[in-house]
Design an enzyme around this catalytic site. Sequence first.
Site, PDB file in Angstrom:
ATOM      1  N   CYS A 151      18.598  40.899  31.279  1.00 32.11           N
ATOM      2  CA  CYS A 151      18.103  41.926  30.366  1.00 32.11           C
ATOM      3  C   CYS A 151      18.800  43.230  30.726  1.00 32.11           C
ATOM      4  O   CYS A 151      18.701  43.698  31.875  1.00 32.11           O
ATOM      5  CB  CYS A 151      16.586  42.070  30.540  1.00 32.11           C
ATOM      6  SG  CYS A 151      15.864  43.422  29.605  1.00 32.11           S
ATOM      7  N   ASP A 191      13.914  37.706  31.049  1.00 30.89           N
ATOM      8  CA  ASP A 191      14.234  38.715  30.034  1.00 30.89           C
ATOM      9  C   ASP A 191      12.915  39.124  29.386  1.00 30.89           C
ATOM     10  O   ASP A 191      11.881  38.466  29.567  1.00 30.89           O
ATOM     11  CB  ASP A 191      15.190  38.132  28.979  1.00 30.89           C
ATOM     12  CG  ASP A 191      15.510  39.132  27.869  1.00 30.89           C
ATOM     13  OD1 ASP A 191      15.758  40.313  28.176  1.00 30.89           O
ATOM     14  OD2 ASP A 191      15.482  38.746  26.681  1.00 30.89           O
ATOM     15  N   SER A 192      12.975  40.189  28.590  1.00 34.66           N
ATOM     16  CA  SER A 192      11.801  40.608  27.834  1.00 34.66           C
ATOM     17  C   SER A 192      11.408  39.554  26.794  1.00 34.66           C
ATOM     18  O   SER A 192      10.282  39.537  26.323  1.00 34.66           O
ATOM     19  CB  SER A 192      12.095  41.926  27.127  1.00 34.66           C
ATOM     20  OG  SER A 192      13.226  41.763  26.294  1.00 34.66           O
ATOM     21  N   CYS A 211      22.941  44.421  25.584  1.00 33.69           N
ATOM     22  CA  CYS A 211      21.608  43.827  25.558  1.00 33.69           C
ATOM     23  C   CYS A 211      21.829  42.331  25.334  1.00 33.69           C
ATOM     24  O   CYS A 211      22.664  41.944  24.509  1.00 33.69           O
ATOM     25  CB  CYS A 211      20.812  44.436  24.402  1.00 33.69           C
ATOM     26  SG  CYS A 211      19.330  43.529  23.968  1.00 33.69           S
ATOM     27  N   THR A 212      21.085  41.521  26.062  1.00 37.14           N
ATOM     28  CA  THR A 212      21.358  40.077  26.017  1.00 37.14           C
ATOM     29  C   THR A 212      20.926  39.416  24.712  1.00 37.14           C
ATOM     30  O   THR A 212      21.216  38.243  24.492  1.00 37.14           O
ATOM     31  CB  THR A 212      20.684  39.374  27.210  1.00 37.14           C
ATOM     32  OG1 THR A 212      19.308  39.767  27.258  1.00 37.14           O
ATOM     33  CG2 THR A 212      21.367  39.744  28.511  1.00 37.14           C
ATOM     34  N   HIS A 213      20.254  40.162  23.852  1.00 37.62           N
ATOM     35  CA  HIS A 213      19.958  39.629  22.522  1.00 37.62           C
ATOM     36  C   HIS A 213      21.190  39.690  21.599  1.00 37.62           C
ATOM     37  O   HIS A 213      21.279  38.949  20.623  1.00 37.62           O
ATOM     38  CB  HIS A 213      18.842  40.431  21.844  1.00 37.62           C
ATOM     39  CG  HIS A 213      17.460  40.083  22.307  1.00 37.62           C
ATOM     40  ND1 HIS A 213      16.984  40.409  23.550  1.00 37.62           N
ATOM     41  CD2 HIS A 213      16.455  39.435  21.678  1.00 37.62           C
ATOM     42  CE1 HIS A 213      15.728  39.979  23.663  1.00 37.62           C
ATOM     43  NE2 HIS A 213      15.380  39.389  22.539  1.00 37.62           N
ATOM     44  N   THR A 232      18.099  46.187  29.670  1.00 36.82           N
ATOM     45  CA  THR A 232      17.129  47.264  29.854  1.00 36.82           C
ATOM     46  C   THR A 232      16.576  47.245  31.278  1.00 36.82           C
ATOM     47  O   THR A 232      16.561  48.272  31.969  1.00 36.82           O
ATOM     48  CB  THR A 232      15.982  47.093  28.829  1.00 36.82           C
ATOM     49  OG1 THR A 232      16.574  46.955  27.535  1.00 36.82           O
ATOM     50  CG2 THR A 232      15.047  48.262  28.854  1.00 36.82           C
ATOM     51  N   GLU A 250      14.918  38.513  17.307  1.00 34.73           N
ATOM     52  CA  GLU A 250      13.758  37.683  17.666  1.00 34.73           C
ATOM     53  C   GLU A 250      13.132  37.044  16.413  1.00 34.73           C
ATOM     54  O   GLU A 250      12.393  36.077  16.506  1.00 34.73           O
ATOM     55  CB  GLU A 250      12.703  38.507  18.424  1.00 34.73           C
ATOM     56  CG  GLU A 250      13.138  38.929  19.829  1.00 34.73           C
ATOM     57  CD  GLU A 250      12.706  37.969  20.949  1.00 34.73           C
ATOM     58  OE1 GLU A 250      11.706  37.248  20.786  1.00 34.73           O
ATOM     59  OE2 GLU A 250      13.399  37.956  21.990  1.00 34.73           O
ATOM     60  N   TYR A 262      11.129  45.588  25.243  1.00 35.27           N
ATOM     61  CA  TYR A 262      10.982  46.548  26.337  1.00 35.27           C
ATOM     62  C   TYR A 262      11.730  47.859  26.021  1.00 35.27           C
ATOM     63  O   TYR A 262      11.388  48.903  26.538  1.00 35.27           O
ATOM     64  CB  TYR A 262      11.612  45.994  27.623  1.00 35.27           C
ATOM     65  CG  TYR A 262      10.852  44.945  28.388  1.00 35.27           C
ATOM     66  CD1 TYR A 262       9.733  44.303  27.880  1.00 35.27           C
ATOM     67  CD2 TYR A 262      11.272  44.598  29.675  1.00 35.27           C
ATOM     68  CE1 TYR A 262       9.071  43.331  28.622  1.00 35.27           C
ATOM     69  CE2 TYR A 262      10.614  43.640  30.422  1.00 35.27           C
ATOM     70  CZ  TYR A 262       9.522  43.000  29.890  1.00 35.27           C
ATOM     71  OH  TYR A 262       8.876  42.037  30.630  1.00 35.27           O
ATOM     72  N   GLY A 263      12.781  47.721  25.230  1.00 32.40           N
ATOM     73  CA  GLY A 263      13.794  48.777  25.139  1.00 32.40           C
ATOM     74  C   GLY A 263      13.363  50.088  24.535  1.00 32.40           C
ATOM     75  O   GLY A 263      14.090  51.074  24.613  1.00 32.40           O
TER      76      GLY A 263
HETATM   77  N1  DGL Z   1      17.430  41.466  26.062  1.00 29.89           N
HETATM   78  C1  DGL Z   1      16.914  42.774  26.403  1.00 29.89           C
HETATM   79  C2  DGL Z   1      18.033  43.640  26.915  1.00 29.89           C
HETATM   80  O1  DGL Z   1      19.026  43.066  27.327  1.00 29.89           O
HETATM   81  C3  DGL Z   1      16.138  43.315  25.244  1.00 29.89           C
HETATM   82  C4  DGL Z   1      15.332  44.490  25.611  1.00 29.89           C
HETATM   83  C5  DGL Z   1      14.140  44.702  24.733  1.00 29.89           C
HETATM   84  O2  DGL Z   1      13.225  43.908  24.846  1.00 29.89           O
HETATM   85  O3  DGL Z   1      14.120  45.676  23.998  1.00 29.89           O
HETATM   86  O4  DGL Z   1      17.985  44.836  26.954  1.00 29.89           O
END
Ligand code: DGL
Length: 271
Positions: A73, A10-11, A186-188, A75, A152, A42-43
Amino acid sequence: MDNRPIGVFDSGLGGLTAVRRLIHEMPNENIIYFGDTGRVPYGNRSRETIFRYATQDVNFLRTFDLKAIVIACGTVSSIALQPLSQLHDLPIFGVVDPTARRAAQCTRNGRIGIIATEATIRTGAYEQTIRAENPAAELHSVPCPLFVPLVENGRTEPGDVVIETVVADYLQPLKEAGIDTLILGCTHYPLLSKVIGNFMGPEVRLLDSGAEAADQIGRWMASCNLRADPEQVGTCRWYVSDGTENFHHLGSIFLNREITEPVEQIAIENY
Ligand code: DGL
């Protein structure tokens, strides 16, 4: 049977929500996790940059002998799953397809909300898959660019006025639209499940994209006889691209269990 590890990336730390499900459902699997903590988020970046980052992430994971990779992720899954799958001769799974299919199947009133990063929403990836399954579905997509940095930074719990205010601001239109299913694209975002659930109400079902991806790879391994030895106790190895100081504390929250193994910092630009 195949005891080789599953690579997950993931990012940042969001992908640990997929690892959480993997460990819970398949505790005998070995996992190698990479979080690109030096370059998160990343998004809000361009397609080209996200693809370049994702290519390096996969190249790093491919230095291990893996049986499959999970792009944990939204994204990267929505932008790079297809080209990466074509470039690599091992199975690569993303979070979009299984989650979108689940949403299409489980909505009762046909109104589905999608929240994700700006880059993910721009691709329309969740929408396309849902429409292919359920053309009549009414879709409401909202980018939530502040969620990843807040998560985060550990701003996830009910009672935190900052996250509650941002959640209310982003999700009010979805509440008004009367959705009954909300994709946490998004996995966050599963870290915000309590705050989001409190705001949307109990009648709205929240779909955790990391968990859906973990379930998908579990089904695939079972169907191909590639599950690890059931007698084995799975191990986890952790890698990040920034300092390692915060990983144990914050990562343990994402994972919902204490991370006791060492974490190593790698120079991802070299891959
Ligand atoms: N967990 C990432 C996702 O699922 C986060 C992307 C990001 O870093 O913005 O999109």
